[in-house]
Motif scaffolding. Structure first.
Motif, PDB file in Angstrom:
ATOM      1  N   THR A  87      13.755   2.936   8.983  1.00 43.49           N
ATOM      2  CA  THR A  87      12.391   2.659   8.534  1.00 43.49           C
ATOM      3  C   THR A  87      11.910   3.800   7.651  1.00 43.49           C
ATOM      4  N   LEU A  88      11.439   3.435   6.464  1.00 42.22           N
ATOM      5  CA  LEU A  88      10.941   4.427   5.519  1.00 42.22           C
ATOM      6  C   LEU A  88       9.432   4.286   5.338  1.00 42.22           C
ATOM      7  N   ALA A  89       8.741   5.420   5.346  1.00 42.03           N
ATOM      8  CA  ALA A  89       7.327   5.490   4.956  1.00 42.03           C
ATOM      9  C   ALA A  89       7.301   6.084   3.557  1.00 42.03           C
ATOM     10  N   ILE A  90       6.779   5.329   2.609  1.00 38.11           N
ATOM     11  CA  ILE A  90       6.847   5.708   1.200  1.00 38.11           C
ATOM     12  C   ILE A  90       5.433   5.918   0.671  1.00 38.11           C
ATOM     13  N   LYS A  91       5.171   7.102   0.162  1.00 35.21           N
ATOM     14  CA  LYS A  91       3.872   7.382  -0.435  1.00 35.21           C
ATOM     15  C   LYS A  91       3.942   7.024  -1.917  1.00 35.21           C
ATOM     16  N   LEU A  92       3.348   5.866  -2.259  1.00 39.79           N
ATOM     17  CA  LEU A  92       3.280   5.452  -3.656  1.00 39.79           C
ATOM     18  C   LEU A  92       2.069   6.092  -4.318  1.00 39.79           C
ATOM     19  N   LYS A  93       2.219   6.458  -5.574  1.00 42.52           N
ATOM     20  CA  LYS A  93       1.074   6.972  -6.311  1.00 42.52           C
ATOM     21  C   LYS A  93      -0.034   5.921  -6.318  1.00 42.52           C
ATOM     22  N   ALA A  94      -1.268   6.354  -6.122  1.00 36.83           N
ATOM     23  CA  ALA A  94      -2.400   5.423  -6.015  1.00 36.83           C
ATOM     24  C   ALA A  94      -2.544   4.571  -7.267  1.00 36.83           C
ATOM     25  N   SER A  95      -2.327   5.160  -8.432  1.00 35.58           N
ATOM     26  CA  SER A  95      -2.446   4.406  -9.682  1.00 35.58           C
ATOM     27  C   SER A  95      -1.377   3.326  -9.786  1.00 35.58           C
ATOM     28  N   TYR A  96      -0.194   3.617  -9.311  1.00 34.62           N
ATOM     29  CA  TYR A  96       0.905   2.650  -9.306  1.00 34.62           C
ATOM     30  C   TYR A  96       0.587   1.494  -8.373  1.00 34.62           C
ATOM     31  N   PHE A  97       0.100   1.796  -7.180  1.00 40.45           N
ATOM     32  CA  PHE A  97      -0.221   0.745  -6.221  1.00 40.45           C
ATOM     33  C   PHE A  97      -1.354  -0.134  -6.744  1.00 40.45           C
ATOM     34  N   ARG A  98      -2.355   0.461  -7.370  1.00 40.88           N
ATOM     35  CA  ARG A  98      -3.451  -0.320  -7.932  1.00 40.88           C
ATOM     36  C   ARG A  98      -2.938  -1.265  -9.020  1.00 40.88           C
ATOM     37  N   ALA A  99      -2.029  -0.787  -9.862  1.00 39.51           N
ATOM     38  CA  ALA A  99      -1.450  -1.630 -10.913  1.00 39.51           C
ATOM     39  C   ALA A  99      -0.651  -2.786 -10.314  1.00 39.51           C
ATOM     40  N   ILE A 100       0.015  -2.535  -9.195  1.00 45.73           N
ATOM     41  CA  ILE A 100       0.748  -3.597  -8.501  1.00 45.73           C
ATOM     42  C   ILE A 100      -0.209  -4.714  -8.099  1.00 45.73           C
ATOM     43  N   LEU A 101      -1.343  -4.337  -7.508  1.00 42.03           N
ATOM     44  CA  LEU A 101      -2.321  -5.334  -7.067  1.00 42.03           C
ATOM     45  C   LEU A 101      -2.923  -6.087  -8.246  1.00 42.03           C
ATOM     46  N   GLU A 102      -3.165  -5.401  -9.338  1.00 39.26           N
ATOM     47  CA  GLU A 102      -3.784  -6.033 -10.502  1.00 39.26           C
ATOM     48  C   GLU A 102      -2.858  -7.051 -11.160  1.00 39.26           C
ATOM     49  N   ASN A 103      -1.558  -6.897 -10.959  1.00 37.73           N
ATOM     50  CA  ASN A 103      -0.583  -7.770 -11.621  1.00 37.73           C
ATOM     51  C   ASN A 103       0.107  -8.741 -10.665  1.00 37.73           C
ATOM     52  N   ALA A 104      -0.316  -8.773  -9.406  1.00 36.25           N
ATOM     53  CA  ALA A 104       0.330  -9.643  -8.420  1.00 36.25           C
ATOM     54  C   ALA A 104      -0.042 -11.105  -8.634  1.00 36.25           C
TER      55      ALA A 104
END
Length: 214
Positions: A87-104
């Protein structure tokens, strides 16, 4: 086991979490959002050691991330399912995660976002981010009324897993194993899980796009 993530007693957290609705429960701050994945050792241990995804990791397949620890535990059987032992806990950059949500694009047709199913299918199959809202789960696997998000990444939105979109990768498999024993014994009073709060992106586009409950 000491881990880098903040943790808290499960029962304390449960009392704070929403009972229903579509919510992103996550550990986050202004710099990162924590997501979880589970892999076979060859992939998971490589990622934790090198702090990027490489080796046997495939960039030609869709890779799914989850912000909610207990949803990941349900999916991986608390790290016991074949191919999901690490099991991995991955800290994604906040800007990257926000872009993921905007393009989902959601896996189910949403008439408030697309004029008809044909247009939705065109967007879904061409998108590099797939969104699913699924029932959240309690530690023993029972379904909750609240729904949890999982996001499938490929192409342009998976490329940052080579390192540019990641601040840290931590192998928390030992922690998972220790907490699994408490779940098996029904000792929820001593069960600890990563600290998670309701995450609301600083983006009206993202909030609308994923159908977040506000």
């Amino acid at each position: 086991m000491n881990i880098g993530l903040k943790i808290d007693n499960y029962e304390n957290q449960k009392a704070r979490w929403p009972i229903e609705g579509q919510h992103i429960l996550a550990q986050y701050n202004d710099e990162y959002v924590v997501v979880y994945q589970a892999y076979r050792p060859a992939i998971g241990l490589f990622a934790a050691e090198h702090q990027y995804f490489g080796g046997e990791f495939s960039y030609t397949r869709m890779s799914w991330i989850k912000t909610n620890f207990l949803w990941m535990m349900y999916r991986s059987g608390w790290g016991t399912k074949e191919g999901q032992e690490v099991t991995l806990a991955i800290k994604l950059k906040a800007s990257y995660f926000r872009a993921i949500l905007e393009n989902a694009v959601e896996s189910r047709f949403q008439p408030d976002k697309f004029a008809d199913m044909a247009i939705w299918k065109q967007h879904m199959y061409s998108s590099d981010v797939r969104l699913q809202w699924d029932p959240d789960h309690s530690p023993n696997g029972d379904k909750e009324v609240r729904r949890a998000v999982q996001l499938g990444l490929r192409g342009e939105f998976l490329t940052p897993f080579k390192g540019d979109g990641i601040l840290e990768i931590e192998d928390i498999s030992q922690f998972v194993s220790e907490q699994r024993e408490l779940v098996l014994s029904g000792d929820y009073g001593n069960l600890y899980t990563p600290l998670e709060s309701v995450y609301v992106p600083d983006s009206e586009k993202a909030i609308f796009n994923i159908g977040l409950t506000i």
